[in-house]
Scaffold this motif. Structure first.
Motif: not given
Length: 112
Positions: A2-8, A35-42
């Protein structure tokens, strides 16, 4: 992920960020909490984190009144270079270290 996990995860190369901090970061940078992010959000999150770190650490120490002269702190530039290398797990060799003015001390105790 998810977004917060990827930010961390993206901030892990410089330290830890709390859930509240990650939520605030997402809000401030216009990142949607999913809840789920793809390549563009990453890519958007990575760009936001990189921009935040660069602007927070590597910034001019002074700018003259007319805006034609900018002074940079060499300590801040060296710290930024170290952080950028650490971000990607790069251990600079002696030549690179000398080029950017970093001192690299290695443990040579087993050579005695």
């Amino acid at each position: 992920m998810n977004t917060l996990d990827y930010i961390r995860q993206r901030f892990s190369f410089i330290g830890t960020i709390t859930d509240e901090g990650a939520s605030g970061f997402a809000l401030d940078f216009g990142l949607e909490l999913k809840e789920y992010i793809g390549e563009d959000e990453m890519k958007a999150i990575a760009g936001a984190v990189d921009s935040f770190v660069e602007n927070s650490i590597l910034h001019p120490s002074s700018v003259d009144e007319n805006g034609f002269s900018v002074s940079w702190s060499t300590d801040a530039a060296k710290a930024f270079a170290k952080m950028a290398l650490r971000k990607y797990g790069i251990e600079p060799n002696g030549e690179t270290s000398a080029l950017i003015g970093l001192s690299v001390i290695k443990d040579a105790s087993e050579l005695w």
